[in-house]
Design a protein around this motif. Structure first.
Motif, short mmCIF file in Angstrom:
data_model
loop_
_atom_site.label_atom_id
_atom_site.label_comp_id
_atom_site.label_asym_id
_atom_site.label_seq_id
_atom_site.Cartn_x
_atom_site.Cartn_y
_atom_site.Cartn_z
N LYS A 38 0.83 -1.21 0.00
CA LYS A 38 0.00 0.00 0.00
C LYS A 38 0.86 1.26 0.00
CE LYS A 38 -4.04 -1.79 2.52
NZ LYS A 38 -4.75 -1.69 3.83
N ARG A 39 1.95 1.22 0.76
CA ARG A 39 2.81 2.40 0.83
C ARG A 39 3.37 2.74 -0.55
NH1 ARG A 39 4.27 5.44 4.61
NH2 ARG A 39 3.55 4.03 6.24
N LYS A 40 3.77 1.69 -1.27
CA LYS A 40 4.33 1.94 -2.60
C LYS A 40 3.25 2.45 -3.57
CE LYS A 40 7.10 0.02 -6.28
NZ LYS A 40 7.53 -1.20 -6.96
N LEU A 41 2.06 1.91 -3.46
CA LEU A 41 0.95 2.38 -4.30
C LEU A 41 0.71 3.88 -4.07
CD1 LEU A 41 -1.53 1.84 -6.19
CD2 LEU A 41 -2.85 1.43 -4.09
N MET A 42 0.72 4.29 -2.81
CA MET A 42 0.53 5.72 -2.50
C MET A 42 1.66 6.56 -3.09
SD MET A 42 -0.52 5.39 1.53
CE MET A 42 -0.22 7.12 1.81
N GLU A 43 2.87 6.07 -2.90
CA GLU A 43 4.05 6.83 -3.35
C GLU A 43 4.04 7.00 -4.88
OE1 GLU A 43 7.76 5.02 -1.97
OE2 GLU A 43 8.61 5.57 -3.92
N ILE A 44 3.75 5.92 -5.58
CA ILE A 44 3.79 5.98 -7.04
C ILE A 44 2.62 6.82 -7.57
CG2 ILE A 44 3.67 4.60 -9.17
CD1 ILE A 44 6.35 4.43 -7.51
N THR A 45 1.48 6.74 -6.91
CA THR A 45 0.33 7.57 -7.34
C THR A 45 0.66 9.04 -7.18
OG1 THR A 45 -1.19 5.80 -6.71
CG2 THR A 45 -2.14 8.00 -7.01
N GLN A 46 1.27 9.39 -6.06
CA GLN A 46 1.64 10.79 -5.84
C GLN A 46 2.68 11.24 -6.87
OE1 GLN A 46 3.06 11.66 -1.86
NE2 GLN A 46 2.43 13.80 -2.05
N LYS A 47 3.64 10.36 -7.14
CA LYS A 47 4.66 10.71 -8.15
C LYS A 47 4.03 10.86 -9.53
CE LYS A 47 8.90 8.98 -6.05
NZ LYS A 47 9.85 7.85 -5.97
N SER A 48 3.04 10.02 -9.82
CA SER A 48 2.40 10.10 -11.15
C SER A 48 1.69 11.44 -11.31
CB SER A 48 1.43 8.93 -11.36
OG SER A 48 0.19 9.13 -10.70
N LEU A 49 1.14 11.95 -10.21
CA LEU A 49 0.49 13.27 -10.27
C LEU A 49 1.53 14.34 -10.62
CD1 LEU A 49 -1.71 15.39 -9.80
CD2 LEU A 49 -1.30 15.19 -7.34
N ILE A 50 2.67 14.28 -9.96
CA ILE A 50 3.71 15.29 -10.23
C ILE A 50 4.22 15.16 -11.68
CG2 ILE A 50 6.01 16.10 -9.53
CD1 ILE A 50 3.62 16.68 -7.54
N LYS A 51 4.35 13.93 -12.15
CA LYS A 51 4.78 13.74 -13.54
C LYS A 51 3.72 14.26 -14.51
CE LYS A 51 8.10 10.00 -13.09
NZ LYS A 51 9.15 10.59 -13.95
N GLY A 52 2.46 14.01 -14.21
CA GLY A 52 1.38 14.51 -15.05
C GLY A 52 1.38 16.04 -15.08
N ILE A 53 1.57 16.64 -13.91
CA ILE A 53 1.61 18.10 -13.83
C ILE A 53 2.73 18.65 -14.71
CG2 ILE A 53 2.12 20.05 -12.27
CD1 ILE A 53 0.62 18.44 -10.06
N GLY A 54 3.83 17.92 -14.76
CA GLY A 54 4.97 18.35 -15.57
C GLY A 54 4.65 18.47 -17.06
N GLU A 55 3.60 17.78 -17.50
CA GLU A 55 3.18 17.85 -18.91
C GLU A 55 2.23 19.01 -19.17
OE1 GLU A 55 4.27 15.68 -21.45
OE2 GLU A 55 5.70 15.32 -19.83
N ALA A 56 1.80 19.69 -18.10
CA ALA A 56 0.77 20.72 -18.24
C ALA A 56 1.41 22.05 -18.60
CB ALA A 56 -0.04 20.83 -16.95
N ILE A 57 1.90 22.12 -19.82
CA ILE A 57 2.56 23.33 -20.31
C ILE A 57 1.88 23.79 -21.60
CG2 ILE A 57 4.78 22.89 -19.22
CD1 ILE A 57 5.76 21.65 -21.81
N PRO A 58 1.89 25.09 -21.85
CA PRO A 58 1.23 25.59 -23.06
C PRO A 58 1.79 24.90 -24.30
CG PRO A 58 1.88 27.42 -21.64
CD PRO A 58 2.50 26.18 -21.06
N GLY A 59 0.89 24.49 -25.18
CA GLY A 59 1.31 23.84 -26.42
C GLY A 59 1.18 22.33 -26.35
N ASN A 60 1.28 21.76 -25.13
CA ASN A 60 0.98 20.33 -24.99
C ASN A 60 -0.53 20.13 -25.08
OD1 ASN A 60 3.51 19.26 -24.77
ND2 ASN A 60 3.34 18.68 -22.61
N PHE A 61 -0.94 18.87 -25.17
CA PHE A 61 -2.36 18.54 -25.23
C PHE A 61 -2.81 17.96 -23.90
CE2 PHE A 61 -0.98 18.87 -29.52
CZ PHE A 61 -2.09 19.26 -30.27
N VAL A 62 -4.13 18.06 -23.65
CA VAL A 62 -4.68 17.49 -22.41
C VAL A 62 -4.24 16.04 -22.24
CG1 VAL A 62 -6.82 16.68 -21.34
CG2 VAL A 62 -6.68 19.01 -22.17
N SER A 63 -4.27 15.29 -23.30
CA SER A 63 -3.99 13.85 -23.18
C SER A 63 -2.52 13.55 -22.90
CB SER A 63 -4.43 13.12 -24.45
OG SER A 63 -3.51 13.38 -25.49
#
Ligand code: MG
Ligand code: MG
Length: 253
Positions: free
Chosen positions: A119-144
């Motif tokens: 469970k701890r690893k699931l939490m950690e990776i989910t949180q990291k995935s959010l930060i990685k997703g946020i990193g894609e949120a730049i003008p010119g990129n697409f929602v997907s």
């Protein structure tokens, strides 16, 4: 339609996001074995109102509470009740606030005492995935591009992405366009532009991606009964990159 927010509007969204982040900070010390979930909800509502804001979820589509509290195999939208938290559980707490007509939305998954490595690893990776997703949120990129990043990352650990629920635009409404899925192919959907505010919220399952809804009409849980984790930030897309509004550092730029 997708809204482009002014600097002033982003400040207002940020204020509501800060209130939600402060609410979760405040709650964190009560997330321990023996705490009744309904008491967390009451503390959250009192706190939000003391900030001159309003709980955004209460009454939304008939939802009865301030928080969504989702334990272990519950993915999201758990309704606070008299259950007591137990050692070893993981607890997703999702909270929204509205002040002066603008919304903030933010969620974290907490461990109750000592939880399994799984469970701890699931939490950690989910949180990291959010930060990685946020990193894609730049003008010119697409929602997907956001969801593609999240999906690629978590599937690399053997986890799965819930499909039925997605992130969203946010501002003068809790849920606005565009939808922000946590999966998909790159370069699909809306092109991200400066001034967009979105909530990104991966819901990641230890086992299968399928979910089901309880008879209460709200609680979503994994189809296989395995654990799920959920983290969410509200962000603003700017020419300098994404700014996370739902954490303290955002307050001073
Ligand atoms: Mg939320
Ligand atoms: Mg949300």
């Amino acid at each position: 339609m997708v809204h482009i927010r002014t600097e002033r509007e982003i400040e207002l969204i940020s204020t509501s996001c800060q209130i939600v982040a402060d609410t979760l900070d405040m709650l964190s010390k009560y997330v321990k074995a023996g705490t009744r979930i309904i008491d967390l909800d009451a503390k959250a509502e009192d706190f939000i109102r003391s900030c001159g804001a309003r709980p955004a979820f209460k009454g939304y589509m008939g939802f009865p509470a301030t928080l969504c509290v989702s334990v272990d195999d519950e993915v999201v939208h758990g309704i606070p009740n008299n259950r007591r938290l137990q050692e070893g559980q993981i607890v997703g707490i999702d909270c929204g606030a509205e002040k002066d007509g603008y919304y903030g939305d933010h969620a974290r998954t907490f461990a109750v005492g000592n939880v399994s490595d799984e469970k701890r690893k699931l939490m950690e990776i989910t949180q990291k995935s959010l930060i990685k997703g946020i990193g894609e949120a730049i003008p010119g990129n697409f929602v997907s591009d956001i969801g593609h990043m999240i999906q690629s990352y978590v599937e690399g650990f053997g986890y799965s992405v819930v499909r039925e629920l997605v992130g969203h635009g946010i501002g003068t409404e809790l849920h606005e366009e565009p939808q922000v899925p946590n999966y998909g192919l790159p370069k699909q959907g809306y092109k991200l532009r400066e001034g967009m505010c979105i909530a990104i919220e991966p819901m990641i399952n230890l086992g299968v991606k399928e979910v089901k809804t309880d008879s209460d009409g709200w609680t979503i849980r994994t189809a296989d009964g395995q654990a799920s984790a959920h983290f969410e930030h509200t962000i603003a897309i700017t020419s300098n990159g994404p700014i996370i509004l739902s954490k303290k550092e955002a307050a001073n730029g």
